[in-house]
Design an enzyme around this catalytic site. Structure first.
Site, PDB file in Angstrom:
ATOM      1  N   ASP A  94       4.505   2.250   4.356  1.00 49.27           N
ATOM      2  CA  ASP A  94       5.722   1.744   3.580  1.00 49.27           C
ATOM      3  C   ASP A  94       5.434  -0.150   3.322  1.00 49.27           C
ATOM      4  O   ASP A  94       6.045  -0.526   4.068  1.00 49.27           O
ATOM      5  CB  ASP A  94       7.162   2.015   3.525  1.00 49.27           C
ATOM      6  CG  ASP A  94       7.788   2.358   2.543  1.00 49.27           C
ATOM      7  OD1 ASP A  94       7.141   1.728   1.016  1.00 49.27           O
ATOM      8  OD2 ASP A  94       9.281   2.807   2.501  1.00 49.27           O
ATOM      9  N   VAL A  95       4.615  -0.081   2.319  1.00 46.42           N
ATOM     10  CA  VAL A  95       4.784  -1.636   2.138  1.00 46.42           C
ATOM     11  C   VAL A  95       4.875  -2.580   1.021  1.00 46.42           C
ATOM     12  O   VAL A  95       5.477  -3.159   0.274  1.00 46.42           O
ATOM     13  CB  VAL A  95       3.523  -2.659   3.198  1.00 46.42           C
ATOM     14  CG1 VAL A  95       2.305  -2.270   3.910  1.00 46.42           C
ATOM     15  CG2 VAL A  95       2.315  -1.153   1.364  1.00 46.42           C
ATOM     16  N   LYS A  96       5.011  -1.356  -0.308  1.00 46.88           N
ATOM     17  CA  LYS A  96       5.093  -1.167  -1.587  1.00 46.88           C
ATOM     18  C   LYS A  96       5.101  -2.690  -1.956  1.00 46.88           C
ATOM     19  O   LYS A  96       4.862  -3.243  -2.729  1.00 46.88           O
ATOM     20  CB  LYS A  96       6.786  -1.624  -1.296  1.00 46.88           C
ATOM     21  CG  LYS A  96       7.702  -0.172  -1.294  1.00 46.88           C
ATOM     22  CD  LYS A  96       9.458  -0.266  -1.742  1.00 46.88           C
ATOM     23  CE  LYS A  96       9.431   1.037  -1.090  1.00 46.88           C
ATOM     24  NZ  LYS A  96       9.438   1.216   0.557  1.00 46.88           N
ATOM     25  N   ARG A  97       3.321  -2.702  -1.965  1.00 45.67           N
ATOM     26  CA  ARG A  97       2.345  -4.236  -2.075  1.00 45.67           C
ATOM     27  C   ARG A  97       1.795  -4.151  -3.590  1.00 45.67           C
ATOM     28  O   ARG A  97       1.868  -2.793  -4.569  1.00 45.67           O
ATOM     29  CB  ARG A  97       0.653  -4.765  -1.810  1.00 45.67           C
ATOM     30  CG  ARG A  97       1.226  -4.479  -0.194  1.00 45.67           C
ATOM     31  CD  ARG A  97       2.369  -6.221   0.233  1.00 45.67           C
ATOM     32  NE  ARG A  97       2.126  -6.290   1.221  1.00 45.67           N
ATOM     33  CZ  ARG A  97       2.873  -6.622   2.274  1.00 45.67           C
ATOM     34  NH1 ARG A  97       4.148  -6.083   1.529  1.00 45.67           N
ATOM     35  NH2 ARG A  97       3.046  -6.123   3.275  1.00 45.67           N
TER      36      ARG A  97
END
Length: 273
Positions: A94-97
């Site tokens: 979960d990095v939401k880049r």
């Protein structure tokens, strides 16, 4: 190379759809009697992985809680990824880049290239610089058989001001969220049994007029302690191909490894019943 969608489809059939988030925030470390430091982070994260990774299809480490400790925290995250995958779980980092051009490509290389120590089976991404800004990440995912989960209808109260906005030039005055789902529908059109490009749709959004059937997986955060129930999942996502209800607090607050294991096994059984 087996695409992520196919691997996920098989994992759900084998273990069930529950996704467990690994979110080692300071309060949770304290509840476990651990220090808010790298040693506490490592003890917590690796004990959770040992307890649940052999029994769930997907684990979802939240990168920020590891990044806050700098390089030593990232080293712990690398171990979490490696040990989760060794236990047979798929890792959704979960990095939401979300960025453009060479920066977008650099994120893709960091998280999806198998030679990277952070290489994961899938990552979360933000499309709000325009869906096309994700092209380098999409192509890297295709190359390496990885997956993406694109923010679409999140359950935070600020989300609707962007996600429910109407898009000029879209037939019927469609929303930003609907446009994201349309893009995913096209990316997954030829995939079988399941596409590799998924959406993030909160389990607690209540209801939606958007069509969630797009031949790709749906990550549904907010399940459990945040209020989302099995009934909510079935009502909201009935038409979706594969839904991953994501729970963190309900699992992590249990602390005892045997209790955590029994909880995730039981929850998977309930989700499949």
């Amino acid at each position: 190379m087996i695409p992520f969608g196919s691997r996920l489809h098989a994992a759900i059939a084998d273990r069930g759809p529950l996704c467990v988030g690994i979110d080692p925030h300071a309060g949770l470390l304290s509840d476990w009697g651990l220090g808010d430091d790298v040693a506490g982070l490592e003890t917590f994260a690796l004990e959770v992985v040992e307890a649940i990774a052999p029994y769930v299809s997907v684990v979802k480490p939240q990168s920020a809680f590891f990044e806050r400790f700098g390089s030593r925290g990232i080293a712990v995250l690398e171990r979490v990824i490696a040990q989760s995958r060794a236990a047979g779980a798929l890792v959704l980092l979960d990095v939401k880049r979300g960025d453009i051009g060479s920066t977008s490509q650099a994120y893709a290389d960091a998280y999806l290239d198998p030679t990277s120590p952070l290489a994961s089976d899938a990552i979360t991404v933000s499309p709000f610089l325009g869906f096309g800004s994700l092209d380098p990440i999409v192509e890297t995912a295709r190359t390496h058989g990885a997956g993406l989960f694109v923010l679409a209808l999140t359950s935070n109260k600020e989300g609707p001001e962007v996600q429910h906005a109407r898009v000029d030039g879209v037939a019927g005055g469609g929303t930003v969220a609907g446009l994201m789902l349309d893009h995913l529908r096209r990316l997954n059109a030829e995939a079988s049994p399941l596409g590799s490009f998924g959406a993030v749709v909160g389990a607690t959004i209540g209801s939606t007029d958007e069509d969630l059937a797009f031949n790709g997986p749906v990550l549904a955060p907010g399940f459990g302690a945040q209020g989302g129930t099995i009934a909510d999942v079935r009502r909201l996502f009935g038409a979706a191909a594969a839904v991953l209800p994501s729970s963190s607090r309900d699992v992590l607050r249990l602390q005892d490894p045997d209790v955590m294991r029994d909880f995730v096994v039981r929850t998977n059984d309930e989700l499949r019943s």
